[in-house]
Design a protein around this motif. Structure first.
Motif, short mmCIF file in Angstrom:
data_model
loop_
_atom_site.label_atom_id
_atom_site.label_comp_id
_atom_site.label_asym_id
_atom_site.label_seq_id
_atom_site.Cartn_x
_atom_site.Cartn_y
_atom_site.Cartn_z
N VAL A 126 0.85 -1.32 0.05
CA VAL A 126 0.29 0.19 0.20
C VAL A 126 0.97 1.15 0.19
O VAL A 126 1.87 1.53 0.93
CB VAL A 126 -1.18 -0.06 1.49
CG1 VAL A 126 -1.36 1.41 1.22
CG2 VAL A 126 -1.75 -0.86 1.30
N GLU A 128 0.72 5.43 -1.07
CA GLU A 128 -0.24 6.62 -0.95
C GLU A 128 -1.10 6.93 -2.50
O GLU A 128 -0.24 7.44 -3.94
CB GLU A 128 1.15 8.67 -1.25
CG GLU A 128 -0.26 9.20 -1.46
CD GLU A 128 -0.60 9.02 0.30
OE1 GLU A 128 -2.17 10.19 0.85
OE2 GLU A 128 0.58 9.17 1.12
N GLY A 129 -2.16 6.48 -1.96
CA GLY A 129 -3.31 6.99 -3.21
C GLY A 129 -3.24 5.31 -4.52
O GLY A 129 -3.56 5.15 -5.58
N TRP A 130 -1.89 4.51 -3.40
CA TRP A 130 -2.15 3.17 -4.59
C TRP A 130 -1.92 2.05 -4.09
O TRP A 130 -1.40 1.61 -2.75
CB TRP A 130 -1.18 3.48 -6.02
CG TRP A 130 0.49 3.37 -4.75
CD1 TRP A 130 0.85 4.78 -4.91
CD2 TRP A 130 1.32 2.32 -4.95
NE1 TRP A 130 2.66 4.51 -4.36
CE2 TRP A 130 2.28 3.04 -4.16
CE3 TRP A 130 0.94 1.36 -4.65
CZ2 TRP A 130 3.83 2.86 -3.77
CZ3 TRP A 130 2.71 0.57 -3.74
CH2 TRP A 130 3.40 1.35 -3.92
N THR A 131 -2.67 1.08 -4.70
CA THR A 131 -2.60 -0.84 -3.76
C THR A 131 -2.00 -0.93 -5.13
O THR A 131 -2.33 -1.53 -5.66
CB THR A 131 -3.67 -1.16 -3.26
OG1 THR A 131 -3.71 -0.18 -2.24
CG2 THR A 131 -3.36 -2.32 -2.11
N ASN A 176 -4.08 -1.49 -8.41
CA ASN A 176 -5.30 -0.16 -8.36
C ASN A 176 -4.72 1.45 -7.80
O ASN A 176 -3.23 1.51 -6.90
CB ASN A 176 -6.28 -0.66 -7.28
CG ASN A 176 -7.54 0.57 -7.10
OD1 ASN A 176 -8.34 -0.15 -8.19
ND2 ASN A 176 -7.67 0.63 -6.15
N VAL A 177 -5.14 2.10 -8.33
CA VAL A 177 -4.69 3.60 -8.41
C VAL A 177 -5.49 4.21 -8.86
O VAL A 177 -6.52 4.49 -9.12
CB VAL A 177 -3.71 4.24 -9.66
CG1 VAL A 177 -3.56 5.54 -9.32
CG2 VAL A 177 -2.50 3.29 -10.04
N ASP A 178 -6.20 5.25 -6.78
CA ASP A 178 -7.43 5.41 -6.83
C ASP A 178 -7.60 6.40 -7.62
O ASP A 178 -9.26 5.99 -8.03
CB ASP A 178 -7.18 6.32 -5.16
CG ASP A 178 -6.38 4.92 -4.57
OD1 ASP A 178 -6.71 3.92 -3.95
OD2 ASP A 178 -5.97 5.48 -3.64
N LYS A 179 -6.61 7.28 -7.84
CA LYS A 179 -7.72 8.02 -9.30
C LYS A 179 -7.59 7.97 -10.99
O LYS A 179 -8.68 8.45 -11.24
CB LYS A 179 -7.26 9.48 -9.17
CG LYS A 179 -6.56 9.99 -7.51
CD LYS A 179 -6.01 11.97 -7.68
CE LYS A 179 -5.75 12.51 -5.83
NZ LYS A 179 -5.27 13.62 -6.47
N TYR A 180 -6.97 6.83 -10.77
CA TYR A 180 -7.19 6.19 -11.90
C TYR A 180 -7.58 4.74 -12.82
O TYR A 180 -8.47 5.13 -13.86
CB TYR A 180 -5.77 6.93 -12.83
CG TYR A 180 -5.32 8.07 -12.99
CD1 TYR A 180 -5.21 8.91 -13.30
CD2 TYR A 180 -4.19 8.17 -11.58
CE1 TYR A 180 -4.54 10.27 -13.16
CE2 TYR A 180 -3.72 9.51 -11.39
CZ TYR A 180 -4.14 10.88 -12.09
OH TYR A 180 -3.60 11.63 -12.07
N LYS A 182 -7.61 0.51 -12.76
CA LYS A 182 -6.32 -0.10 -12.56
C LYS A 182 -6.43 -0.80 -13.10
O LYS A 182 -6.74 -1.24 -14.47
CB LYS A 182 -7.91 -1.17 -11.83
CG LYS A 182 -8.79 -1.98 -11.80
CD LYS A 182 -9.80 -3.15 -11.08
CE LYS A 182 -10.17 -2.50 -10.25
NZ LYS A 182 -11.08 -3.65 -9.41
N ALA A 203 -11.51 4.12 -13.46
CA ALA A 203 -11.62 5.01 -12.14
C ALA A 203 -13.07 4.92 -12.30
O ALA A 203 -13.44 6.01 -13.88
CB ALA A 203 -10.79 5.44 -11.32
#
Length: 500
Positions: A126, A128-131, A176-180, A182, A203
């Motif tokens: 995990v 900053e903003g990605w997993t 997975n990138v929160d704003k963009y 997966k 997203a």
């Protein structure tokens, strides 16, 4: 030593053993005496072995033992992992559902099984903003689905038609990138073959502009030189009173292309509302869990609904299966329905239906129920006005204390069949009673039919028992079952029924 281990095991199992609930037991006993005016004029008591109906069930289970453990870093980026292990006995049920009073029991029990499961449920890196999901690569998308549903004739629930493209996912990871969105990549193989998959999805908020939004997804897989491709796209518009959307899924496999498209528009204001849904698929299926309920090829279905709230009227237009299957396959059913419903005037409910309007079986029905006068209900109907022309009226009056009076007439024009019925119901402190007569005749044909039935029932004369005396019991639709003009008189039945 072996005996000691067995005793210990039984002790441990008994410690975790609990009854889920007290055993259930219900049923009834019904003793009858009857005389049949028809056939061989049979009479006497009902069979002893058939008088009882019994249903019972008791359930016990062992407690489930489970442990969940894991670890998680504190500073970004960090790794987290979680696993679960459980030991579980299934619920164990004994049940009996016996018709008749014989001692012989029909038993049914589930097998007793022990289930041990151990699973890693989470393993991520995990940031900053990605997993990064280290356990799996995801694949496949499904955006379009029919709003007009099919259902199995034996099932009250609706199941949607849908096309889902196929894919052969390989083992891999998902980022997975929160704003963009997966991206998932899978890859395995050897010197003779390569299995690979790649999936990407934007997203939900990436391509959102004020009231308008877009989203896309795609999957490509290859396994044993079998290449498969699928993609999905959808667009949506949301305003104060208007919303619209269109979605599509398409897939290519085995040198064949398939797709589906779903579109919807809805307009809603205080005095008026309207909606339109359409769905097309080169092939589609409806499933109940894993059971196939319906399959369609080259399917087109649409529905339009207009709701004039100020005059309490809504109109629904439905069109199903409008296209024939390609290559000489099955022909589409081409069903068109129009249904209008109005209850603007209090006490007047009107419904008009045009059913299957494209085919030879097309028909129109109209029904109205009027309850303007206190204690009086009048129903007027015209059913299947094209092919059958079934006209009728029903009247029910409940204004006399303890007495209900109902009657009606029906005439089927095509069959020249005329019928009348009348029924009186009486409710007293100690009993209820009814009498019903039905007369039917086909015009220009000799003979007629007359059905008669009467009965009285009490739950007050003997506490916890229902006593009844019935001549020619009515069927499940509340209609007579005999014909006294043609020497069919039915049975007289005296009965005592006890429920528990």
């Amino acid at each position: 030593m072996k005996k000691g281990i067995i005793v210990l095991l039984i002790t441990v199992l008994a410690a975790g053993f609990v009854f889920a609930a007290e055993p259930t037991l219900s049923g009834s006993v019904s003793t009858e005496f009857s005389y049949d005016f028809d056939g061989n004029h049979e009479f006497g008591f009902n069979k002893e072995g058939a008088r009882g109906s019994l249903k019972s069930e008791f359930t016990f289970r062992f407690d489930t033992i489970s442990v969940t453990k894991g670890s998680k870093g504190e500073n970004l980026p960090y790794a987290e992992v979680e696993a679960k292990v459980s030991l579980e006995f299934n619920e164990y049920k004994f049940s009996i559902d016996k018709k008749g009073s014989d001692k012989a029991a029909e038993t049914n029990s589930t097998p007793l099984t022990l289930t041990y499961t151990a699973q890693i449920t989470k393993a991520n890196i995990v940031g900053e903003g990605w997993t990064i999901d280290l356990l799996k690569a995801v694949a496949g998308s499904d955006y379009a689905q029919a709003a007009i549903d099919l259902r199995k004739h034996t099932d009250k629930k609706y199941y949607a038609l849908d096309f889902v493209y196929g894919y052969e996912k390989a083992d891999g990871i998902t980022v997975n990138v929160d704003k963009y969105g997966k991206v998932a990549v899978g890859l395995t193989g050897d010197k003779d073959k390569v299995n690979a998959s790649i999936f990407a999805e934007t997203a939900a908020d990436l391509l959102k502009f004020d009231d308008f939004a877009l989203q896309f997804a795609a999957t490509f897989t290859t396994k044993n030189k079998n290449q498969m491709f699928g993609a999905s796209a959808k667009a949506a518009y949301e305003a104060d009173m208007l919303s619209a959307g269109i979605a599509t899924d398409l897939g290519y496999a085995s040198e064949k292309f398939d797709a589906d498209v779903a579109a919807k528009v809805k307009y809603e204001q205080e005095e008026f509302g309207a909606s339109f849904d359409a769905y097309y698929a080169t092939k589609a299926e409806a499933k109940k869990k894993d059971e196939l309920v319906a399959a369609e090829t080259n399917y087109l279905g649409a529905q339009a609904v207009a709701d004039a709230k100020v005059v309490k009227t809504d109109v629904t237009v439905q069109a199903f299966d409008l296209l024939d299957d390609p290559d000489g396959g099955a022909k589409g059913k081409k069903t068109l329905n129009v249904i209008a419903h109005n209850n603007y005037v209090d006490g007047v409910d009107v419904k008009v239906s045009g059913l299957d309007l494209i085919n030879d079986a097309r028909d129109v029905s109209a029904e109205a129920t009027i309850t303007l006068i206190e204690d009086l209900s009048i129903g007027v109907y015209g059913k299947e006005l094209i092919n059958k022309q079934d006209l009728g009226v029903d009247v029910e009056y409940t204004g006399i204390e303890n007495i209900g009076i109902a009657g009606g007439a029906e005439y089927v024009i095509k069959a020249k069949a005329l019928s009348f019925y009348g029924q009186v119901d009486y409710t007293a402190d100690l009993f209820t009673a009814y009498a019903r007569a039905e007369f039917a005749k086909v015009i220009d044909v000799d003979g007629a039919n007359l059905g008669l039935s009467a009965g009285i029932e009490s739950t007050k004369l003997v506490d916890n028992a229902t006593l009844s005396l019935t001549w020619a019991p009515l069927n499940t639709d509340g209609e007579t079952t005999n014909d006294v003009l043609n020497n069919s008189y039915g049975k007289v039945i005296a009965a005592c029924k006890i429920k528990f």
